[in-house]
Design an enzyme around this catalytic site. Sequence first.
Site, PDB file in Angstrom:
ATOM      1  N   HIS A 105      55.137  26.745  10.379  1.00  0.00           N
ATOM      2  CA  HIS A 105      57.021  26.312   9.675  1.00  0.00           C
ATOM      3  C   HIS A 105      57.481  27.496   9.577  1.00  0.00           C
ATOM      4  O   HIS A 105      56.935  28.488   8.863  1.00  0.00           O
ATOM      5  CB  HIS A 105      55.861  25.389   9.080  1.00  0.00           C
ATOM      6  N   ASP A 107      59.419  26.666   6.419  1.00  0.00           N
ATOM      7  CA  ASP A 107      60.362  26.941   5.157  1.00  0.00           C
ATOM      8  C   ASP A 107      59.010  27.252   4.529  1.00  0.00           C
ATOM      9  O   ASP A 107      57.616  27.974   5.007  1.00  0.00           O
ATOM     10  CB  ASP A 107      60.115  25.285   4.489  1.00  0.00           C
ATOM     11  N   ASP A 138      52.667  32.818   5.423  1.00  0.00           N
ATOM     12  CA  ASP A 138      52.377  31.548   5.281  1.00  0.00           C
ATOM     13  C   ASP A 138      54.037  30.826   5.190  1.00  0.00           C
ATOM     14  O   ASP A 138      54.710  30.829   4.456  1.00  0.00           O
ATOM     15  CB  ASP A 138      51.824  30.694   3.956  1.00  0.00           C
ATOM     16  N   GLU A 169      56.998  21.374   6.068  1.00  0.00           N
ATOM     17  CA  GLU A 169      55.143  21.464   6.006  1.00  0.00           C
ATOM     18  C   GLU A 169      54.938  21.675   4.075  1.00  0.00           C
ATOM     19  O   GLU A 169      54.018  21.096   3.856  1.00  0.00           O
ATOM     20  CB  GLU A 169      54.385  22.930   6.561  1.00  0.00           C
ATOM     21  N   GLU A 170      55.815  22.268   3.845  1.00  0.00           N
ATOM     22  CA  GLU A 170      54.941  22.896   2.310  1.00  0.00           C
ATOM     23  C   GLU A 170      55.550  21.631   1.537  1.00  0.00           C
ATOM     24  O   GLU A 170      55.329  22.323  -0.435  1.00  0.00           O
ATOM     25  CB  GLU A 170      56.494  23.809   1.924  1.00  0.00           C
ATOM     26  N   HIS A 434      51.108  30.884  -1.256  1.00  0.00           N
ATOM     27  CA  HIS A 434      51.908  29.891  -2.556  1.00  0.00           C
ATOM     28  C   HIS A 434      52.206  30.379  -3.771  1.00  0.00           C
ATOM     29  O   HIS A 434      52.190  29.897  -4.992  1.00  0.00           O
ATOM     30  CB  HIS A 434      51.069  29.205  -2.448  1.00  0.00           C
TER      31      HIS A 434
END
Length: 462
Positions: A105, A107, A138, A169-170, A434
């Site tokens: 992903h 995003d 990520d 996805e996030e 994150h």
Amino acid sequence: MTFETPSGPDAGRVETLRTRTADAFPALRADLEALVRIPGVSNPEFDQGHVTVSASAVADLLLGAGLDDVQVLTAATPDGRPGAPAVVARRLAPAGAPTVLLYAHHDVQPPGDDADWVSPPFEPTERDGRLFGRGSADDKAGVVAHLGALRVLGDELGVGVTVFVEGEEEIGSPTFTAFLHAHRDLLAADVIVVADSANWAVGTPGLTTSLRGLVDCTVEVEVLHHAVHSGQFGGPLLDAPTLLARLVATLHDEQGDVAVEGLVHAPDPTVDYDEAAFRADSGVLDGVHLAGTGPISARLWTRPAISVIGFDAPRVASASNTLTPRATAKLSVRLAPGQDPAAAMGALRRHLVEHAPFGARVTVTDGEQGKPFQAPLDSAAMQAARWAFAESWGADPVDIGIGGSIPFIADLLEVFPDAAILVTGVQDPDSRAHGANESVDLRELERVVLAEALLLERLAQG
């Protein structure tokens, strides 16, 4: 198609691909840095124009890697809202060869407070062999892993490939299922490689064989029709935040194990997580005791976990001397492999209502649900991946679980039930996905690129 265990390339071929990977890596690193500079945060509070730019950049990279069918596509939510742009790029399989779907992903999570970052979150910066920046691990590194494998193999790619790079996805992949159904023919594959997980440690690869599921909810505790003076009425009445705290405390026993009846455990993993390493990786403060019993790896991967991730009550700065009539918490529950999310949500709801403190009114509102995942350990695709990872790292991969959840894997299995799914990744325990100061170890990323190239080569020889 029936997928059989393939034979591996000879040692000379392995070394050829190793050399090609090393030669290709400087350009791949530059491409990763360019992607990190795009603040493609999919949270709707942020400018979604950046997510569109991010998708376009990924599409250009894949087109340059020799995939001649590259599209930026979207799907819609059930109520008609458009989803974020995803990239689908394909090269059809030679006759008799399998097709491999490569997922990542583009995003990213919001950066948080810039003051928490040593270097700006969207300015890639190298320190001690790691590249720092939001999305560096990520999952823009996952995008680059797929890109790198394709560049290394070039015209010698012996399998069909579909690269699917999602853009939401996030935020929980709200249109993922709709996207799979809308573009099912484009995405159909024999093997699916999901590059959104982690390795065991820097220098030791990991294959993710289990993922916890997820449910969340909000729970409101209400005790009064309106706020009242804390001196005039306090004593016989307990305020809502106090009662909510007492309710939350019932979710764990005195040792910190989850105390909700109906939440299941899976068998303990065969490897454990060293406590000193866990404490260092997580940043837990000195003197803080770890919660729960049993192996740390089991507490992380194969047992439920409950966290309070939000709390609504009066702010300290604006508090008055009143008894607060209501308070709300958001609970996040990670589920062991084998747990049905709907059953888990029901168990959590019953526990909260039955443990209402002092007769307070408790209202539970269901939230997101995601299924756990357990991979077969001895499939032909898994054996091919074990070989490829061992060749790349010079060390056997460790079967690991992930405490987090990737609910869309269950969606992939539902739409493509005959596909073999491999969950791989570029992150390591210090990647801080994150969080502030997210980073990827550049040497590990190079190893991942080689491992994926070797995997595709071996799948082609099945």
